[in-house]
Write a protein that holds these residues in place. Structure first.
Motif, PDB file in Angstrom:
ATOM      1  N   ARG B  97       0.819  -1.196   0.000  1.00 23.65           N
ATOM      2  CA  ARG B  97       0.000   0.000   0.000  1.00 23.65           C
ATOM      3  C   ARG B  97       0.857   1.252   0.000  1.00 23.65           C
ATOM      4  NH1 ARG B  97      -5.159  -0.631   0.516  1.00 23.65           N
ATOM      5  NH2 ARG B  97      -5.809  -2.721   1.109  1.00 23.65           N
ATOM      6  N   LEU B  98       0.371   2.234  -0.668  1.00 23.72           N
ATOM      7  CA  LEU B  98       1.045   3.526  -0.694  1.00 23.72           C
ATOM      8  C   LEU B  98      -0.006   4.611  -0.587  1.00 23.72           C
ATOM      9  CD1 LEU B  98       3.738   3.702  -3.457  1.00 23.72           C
ATOM     10  CD2 LEU B  98       4.005   4.180  -1.056  1.00 23.72           C
ATOM     11  N   GLU B  99       0.374   5.673   0.072  1.00 19.58           N
ATOM     12  CA  GLU B  99      -0.522   6.822   0.136  1.00 19.58           C
ATOM     13  C   GLU B  99       0.045   7.879  -0.815  1.00 19.58           C
ATOM     14  OE1 GLU B  99      -1.451   8.855   4.048  1.00 19.58           O
ATOM     15  OE2 GLU B  99      -2.671   7.041   3.997  1.00 19.58           O
ATOM     16  N   VAL B 100      -0.736   8.246  -1.784  1.00 16.57           N
ATOM     17  CA  VAL B 100      -0.207   9.085  -2.854  1.00 16.57           C
ATOM     18  C   VAL B 100      -0.985  10.395  -2.957  1.00 16.57           C
ATOM     19  CG1 VAL B 100       0.216   9.208  -5.320  1.00 16.57           C
ATOM     20  CG2 VAL B 100       0.569   7.076  -4.136  1.00 16.57           C
ATOM     21  N   ASP B 101      -0.229  11.483  -3.049  1.00 11.48           N
ATOM     22  CA  ASP B 101      -0.757  12.801  -3.401  1.00 11.48           C
ATOM     23  C   ASP B 101      -0.226  13.120  -4.780  1.00 11.48           C
ATOM     24  OD1 ASP B 101      -1.941  13.353  -1.067  1.00 11.48           O
ATOM     25  OD2 ASP B 101      -0.811  15.168  -0.632  1.00 11.48           O
ATOM     26  N   ALA B 102      -1.080  13.567  -5.660  1.00 14.85           N
ATOM     27  CA  ALA B 102      -0.559  13.926  -6.977  1.00 14.85           C
ATOM     28  C   ALA B 102      -1.211  15.211  -7.441  1.00 14.85           C
ATOM     29  CB  ALA B 102      -0.829  12.814  -7.971  1.00 14.85           C
ATOM     30  N   PHE B 103      -0.590  15.835  -8.405  1.00 14.75           N
ATOM     31  CA  PHE B 103      -1.251  16.990  -9.013  1.00 14.75           C
ATOM     32  C   PHE B 103      -1.046  16.942 -10.515  1.00 14.75           C
ATOM     33  CE2 PHE B 103       3.022  18.550  -8.006  1.00 14.75           C
ATOM     34  CZ  PHE B 103       3.390  19.122  -9.203  1.00 14.75           C
ATOM     35  N   ALA B 104      -1.985  17.541 -11.206  1.00 14.57           N
ATOM     36  CA  ALA B 104      -1.847  17.675 -12.652  1.00 14.57           C
ATOM     37  C   ALA B 104      -2.028  19.140 -12.995  1.00 14.57           C
ATOM     38  CB  ALA B 104      -2.895  16.828 -13.366  1.00 14.57           C
ATOM     39  N   ARG B 105      -1.316  19.585 -13.988  1.00 16.55           N
ATOM     40  CA  ARG B 105      -1.493  20.964 -14.451  1.00 16.55           C
ATOM     41  C   ARG B 105      -2.097  20.901 -15.851  1.00 16.55           C
ATOM     42  NH1 ARG B 105      -0.407  23.887 -10.381  1.00 16.55           N
ATOM     43  NH2 ARG B 105       1.105  22.911  -9.015  1.00 16.55           N
ATOM     44  N   TYR B 106      -3.098  21.729 -16.057  1.00 16.02           N
ATOM     45  CA  TYR B 106      -3.729  21.708 -17.370  1.00 16.02           C
ATOM     46  C   TYR B 106      -4.005  23.128 -17.820  1.00 16.02           C
ATOM     47  CZ  TYR B 106      -8.172  22.848 -15.159  1.00 16.02           C
ATOM     48  OH  TYR B 106      -9.159  23.469 -14.467  1.00 16.02           O
ATOM     49  N   ARG B 142       0.156  -1.457 -11.831  1.00 15.55           N
ATOM     50  CA  ARG B 142       0.871  -2.314 -12.769  1.00 15.55           C
ATOM     51  C   ARG B 142       2.358  -2.394 -12.444  1.00 15.55           C
ATOM     52  NH1 ARG B 142      -0.466   0.153 -18.090  1.00 15.55           N
ATOM     53  NH2 ARG B 142      -2.531   0.613 -17.305  1.00 15.55           N
ATOM     54  N   GLN B 143       2.808  -1.564 -11.490  1.00 10.91           N
ATOM     55  CA  GLN B 143       4.242  -1.480 -11.219  1.00 10.91           C
ATOM     56  C   GLN B 143       4.543  -2.015  -9.820  1.00 10.91           C
ATOM     57  OE1 GLN B 143       6.268  -0.253 -13.480  1.00 10.91           O
ATOM     58  NE2 GLN B 143       4.801   0.692 -14.880  1.00 10.91           N
ATOM     59  N   PRO B 144       5.707  -2.599  -9.649  1.00 11.85           N
ATOM     60  CA  PRO B 144       6.099  -2.978  -8.288  1.00 11.85           C
ATOM     61  C   PRO B 144       6.441  -1.728  -7.482  1.00 11.85           C
ATOM     62  CG  PRO B 144       7.877  -3.418  -9.807  1.00 11.85           C
ATOM     63  CD  PRO B 144       6.700  -2.987 -10.633  1.00 11.85           C
ATOM     64  N   PHE B 145       6.371  -1.908  -6.186  1.00 16.09           N
ATOM     65  CA  PHE B 145       6.592  -0.791  -5.271  1.00 16.09           C
ATOM     66  C   PHE B 145       7.926  -0.103  -5.525  1.00 16.09           C
ATOM     67  CE2 PHE B 145       8.329   0.671  -1.208  1.00 16.09           C
ATOM     68  CZ  PHE B 145       7.326   1.530  -0.806  1.00 16.09           C
ATOM     69  N   SER B 146       8.945  -0.926  -5.768  1.00 18.25           N
ATOM     70  CA  SER B 146      10.296  -0.356  -5.861  1.00 18.25           C
ATOM     71  C   SER B 146      10.438   0.565  -7.067  1.00 18.25           C
ATOM     72  CB  SER B 146      11.320  -1.483  -5.924  1.00 18.25           C
ATOM     73  OG  SER B 146      11.013  -2.325  -7.006  1.00 18.25           O
ATOM     74  N   LYS B 181       3.274  14.078  -5.794  1.00 14.73           N
ATOM     75  CA  LYS B 181       3.824  14.994  -4.808  1.00 14.73           C
ATOM     76  C   LYS B 181       4.316  14.186  -3.606  1.00 14.73           C
ATOM     77  CE  LYS B 181       1.122  18.122  -2.947  1.00 14.73           C
ATOM     78  NZ  LYS B 181       0.330  19.329  -2.706  1.00 14.73           N
ATOM     79  N   HIS B 182       3.418  13.434  -3.013  1.00 16.38           N
ATOM     80  CA  HIS B 182       3.800  12.554  -1.905  1.00 16.38           C
ATOM     81  C   HIS B 182       3.607  11.117  -2.356  1.00 16.38           C
ATOM     82  CE1 HIS B 182       2.771  15.612   1.475  1.00 16.38           C
ATOM     83  NE2 HIS B 182       3.502  16.140   0.506  1.00 16.38           N
ATOM     84  N   ALA B 183       4.489  10.241  -1.929  1.00 17.17           N
ATOM     85  CA  ALA B 183       4.224   8.812  -2.038  1.00 17.17           C
ATOM     86  C   ALA B 183       4.723   8.227  -0.733  1.00 17.17           C
ATOM     87  CB  ALA B 183       4.948   8.219  -3.228  1.00 17.17           C
ATOM     88  N   ASP B 184       3.825   8.034   0.199  1.00 21.41           N
ATOM     89  CA  ASP B 184       4.234   7.643   1.544  1.00 21.41           C
ATOM     90  C   ASP B 184       3.648   6.299   1.914  1.00 21.41           C
ATOM     91  OD1 ASP B 184       5.604   9.979   1.955  1.00 21.41           O
ATOM     92  OD2 ASP B 184       3.809  11.033   2.610  1.00 21.41           O
ATOM     93  N   LEU B 185       4.298   5.695   2.877  1.00 21.78           N
ATOM     94  CA  LEU B 185       3.701   4.497   3.456  1.00 21.78           C
ATOM     95  C   LEU B 185       2.546   4.933   4.337  1.00 21.78           C
ATOM     96  CD1 LEU B 185       7.054   2.847   4.410  1.00 21.78           C
ATOM     97  CD2 LEU B 185       5.534   2.147   2.584  1.00 21.78           C
ATOM     98  N   PRO B 186       1.422   4.227   4.263  1.00 25.73           N
ATOM     99  CA  PRO B 186       0.278   4.633   5.091  1.00 25.73           C
ATOM    100  C   PRO B 186       0.618   4.468   6.566  1.00 25.73           C
ATOM    101  CG  PRO B 186      -0.334   2.967   3.484  1.00 25.73           C
ATOM    102  CD  PRO B 186       1.140   3.067   3.449  1.00 25.73           C
ATOM    103  N   THR B 187       0.092   5.337   7.389  1.00 28.81           N
ATOM    104  CA  THR B 187       0.320   5.192   8.825  1.00 28.81           C
ATOM    105  C   THR B 187      -0.362   3.916   9.287  1.00 28.81           C
ATOM    106  OG1 THR B 187      -1.561   6.630   9.087  1.00 28.81           O
ATOM    107  CG2 THR B 187       0.587   7.609   9.447  1.00 28.81           C
ATOM    108  N   GLY B 188       0.176   3.353  10.403  1.00 31.08           N
ATOM    109  CA  GLY B 188      -0.335   2.071  10.863  1.00 31.08           C
ATOM    110  C   GLY B 188       0.707   1.010  10.563  1.00 31.08           C
TER     111      GLY B 188
END
Lengths: 363, 290
Positions: B97-106, B142-146, B181-188
């Motif tokens: 699991r990953l916690e992801v923040d992303a942004f797009a500019r358009y 579709r991608q491995p974590f690494s 922006k962020h790709a973090d391990l979820p808390t817990g």
């Protein structure tokens, strides 16, 4: 003369009829006093003002009327009274002020003004005084291009970032930037500040994801900052943001609070290892120095000994025995024939008493 | 006519009417906006449409005219705008699991289409945001974590951008950039186990550093001892027999005499019982005549 009075009276009357403007009743009252035939709308007016007899004015104005007329002429000299009331001048003054305030621009030495004429960009004003069209038609956006702004990330708290070897670090950094191209900055991006912040965060995460934990919290920090600055600049240039990234500074980079203790343990272990090594070094120094000292002493003694071995040997023996036996209890026992009774406890006691007796006077 | 000219109320009303007329005929199109002129709800024409690579000052910005009251202007932002995706849990191909923040500019490149399909910028943002999230989730799944933490991340972002762009074009928008922006391990549990791994790794490092230190210390000491032995041997081997005697003399002094207070003569607490046969008493025993 009379006609003018009459017109004045009419206008005054219509003004005071239509609305109670500040000048309306005043003008009306005045004219009522001068030309009473304008219409006795004020029932008490004529009575109180004592109008002159004869409406045509042929009766000749009294000195009081003459005074009034002169006063009015002097007073209203600058303002023609035929249909252009004071508010028009007010409007003109207002428009002049408006133009002055919205079309003359003071641009400070660190500023640039982005000039727009009818909404279209028409140049950048350098420091000094610049002009634009007045307000709705022309506009100037003043931007501070020299001042370097700083964005702190994170604003507060921990900022956890994953490193390339899947560890987590806590990283705080700041980005310094200024405006490179004012018109791009003003027109290209909806929220430039947030864009710079986003760019910094994503560039930093990408950079940290490329290095190991040890690099990220240690030697690789300057390298990371350099790389973030480059990739941020690249990103913002792709947006045509008109922003120059002056620098990225990593203020703090360390393990997260939760594992900090273990990291401290490492440095404690380093200290312990170092102090063990230091102790060993001082032991080594002592040991070898002592060996060298003893060996040198032996060498020197031995040189002299070889010159006269038998005598030296004998002398050394006697001297040593002298020193030793001088300070210890010595008993000499004739061995053959006598079986000595060795009162060991007694000897020991005596020895102790002697020690005490000797120690007492010394005190 | 004369009366109207001299009547401020009438003048005021006339001026206001004129202003309204002017304002509903002329409009100033700023550099930051595109304008769609709409006649009775029907888009008529576009002003200041975005052209790639145009220079400011040569755009369509400026004064625009329209039929008063018949045509309305719809303003659409010409600038680069941002959509954000906040804290989505994403599952990688290897089930992490990953916690992801992303942004797009358009940027809206086709204001007409955008007006018809979405209406306002906010509406467009809220339409695109879930699509960004799903594109991201598809690609990361579709991608491995690494690989998230590797240079291939760039390729991944391009795939997401392409997927999002396909949808955005239907709304008349063009995706300029997509970034995580962020790709973090979820808390817990995931974060805690990562912490635990870091902690044990550190403790292992600490132990190893300590052991290395002690090892080095031992070697240093042993080297010193060896050197001392060599030094002693070199010196004493000149005459082992004399060394024995010389050292014995030193040894007697140190063994039988303990150091007392500084300045005082050394004092022994030993009882020595000598036989008259002792070598020391040789002269004592034999007498002068010997």
């Amino acid at each position: 003369m009379i006609r003018i009075f009459g017109r004045g009276a009419r206008d005054g009357a219509s003004l005071s009829d239509n609305r109670g403007g500040p000048w309306g009743p005043g003008g009306g009252g005045d004219d009522d006093g001068a030309g009473g035939e304008g219409g006795p709308r004020n029932p008490w007016g004529p009575r109180r003002r004592k109008p002159p007899p004869g409406g045509s004015g042929g009766g000749g104005p009294g000195p009081f009327d003459e005074l009034l007329r002169k006063g009015r002429e002097r007073f209203g000299g600058g303002f023609p009274r035929d249909g252009r009331p004071y508010w028009l001048y007010g409007l003109i003054v207002f428009l002049l002020l408006w133009m002055m305030f919205t079309s003359v621009w003071m641009i400070g030495p660190q500023e640039r003004g982005v000039l727009m004429t009818f909404g279209r960009y028409s140049g950048t004003i350098g420091p000094g005084i610049g002009f634009s069209l007045p307000a709705p038609f022309g506009r100037v956006i003043k931007l501070d291009v020299q001042g370097i702004r700083t964005i702190q990330i994170p604003a507060s708290g921990e900022n956890l970032i994953l490193t390339g070897d899947q560890n987590v670090i806590d990283l705080a950094y700041s980005v310094r930037w200024n405006i490179k191209t004012p018109e791009l900055f003003a027109f290209q991006i909806a929220d430039p500040e947030a864009t710079i912040r986003d760019a910094a965060e994503s560039a930093m995460r990408a950079a940290v994801a490329r290095v190991t934990l040890d690099d990220a919290i240690g030697a690789g920090r300057a390298d990371i900052a350099q790389r973030v600055q480059q990739s941020m600049q690249q990103m913002l240039d792709d947006y045509h943001a008109g922003v120059q990234v002056q620098g990225v500074a990593i203020n703090q980079s360390g393990p997260p609070e939760a594992v900090n203790q273990a990291f401290l343990e490492v440095s404690a272990a380093q200290q312990r290892a170092q102090s063990a090594i230091n102790n060993a070094r001082s032991y080594a120094l002592q040991t070898t120095a002592r060996a060298q000292g003893e060996a040198a002493a032996f060498d020197r003694v031995y040189v002299q000994y070889r010159a006269a071995p038998a005598v030296t040997r004998r002398r050394m023996y006697y001297e040593t025995m002298e020193t030793v036996l001088q300070h210890v209890d010595t008993t000499i026992v004739e061995t053959p024939g006598v079986t000595p009774y060795l009162a060991l406890p007694d000897i020991q006691r005596r020895g102790r008493v002697q020690v005490q007796a000797e120690g007492a006077p010394a005190q | 006519m004369n009366r109207i000219l001299h009547n401020p109320i009438a003048l005021g009303i006339a001026a206001i009417l004129l202003l309204i007329l002017v304002y509903s005929t002329f409009a100033i199109v700023p550099e930051t906006s595109q304008a769609v002129i709409v006649r009775f709800g029907q888009p008529e024409r576009i002003l200041n449409k975005y052209q790639a690579g145009e220079n400011y000052g040569q755009t369509g910005a400026g004064i625009a005219m329209r039929w008063p009251f018949l045509e309305q202007i719809v303003w659409i932002d010409k600038r680069i705008r941002s959509i954000a995706m906040e804290n989505q849990q994403v599952l990688s191909a290897d089930q992490r699991r990953l916690e992801v923040d992303a942004f797009a500019r358009y940027r809206v490149v086709d204001p007409l289409r955008m007006y018809v399909a979405a209406g306002t910028e906010d509406n467009l943002g809220s339409q695109l945001s879930p699509i960004l999230a799903s594109a991201l989730r598809n690609e990361l799944g579709r991608q491995p974590f690494s690989s998230l933490l590797s240079p291939e991340r760039g390729q991944m972002m391009e795939n997401i951008q392409a997927a999002l762009n396909r949808v955005a074009l239907q709304y008349g928008a063009e995706i300029v950039d997509v970034r995580i922006k962020h790709a973090d391990l979820p808390t817990g549990t995931p974060l805690d186990s990562a912490y635990e791994r870091m902690r044990t790794a550190r403790i292992q490092e600490a132990r190893s550093i300590e052991a290395q230190g002690y090892r080095q210390a031992q070697i240093i000491k042993a080297d010193a001892d060896a050197e001392a032995i060599a030094t002693y041997a070199r010196a004493f081997n000149q005459d082992p027999e004399f060394y024995d005697f010389y050292r014995a003399m030193q040894s007697y002094r140190t063994s039988f005499l303990t150091e007392s207070a500084p300045g005082q003569p050394p004092r022994g607490r030993t009882n020595i019982i000598l036989s008259p046969n002792n070598d020391y008493l040789q002269q004592f025993r034999s007498g002068a005549g010997h």
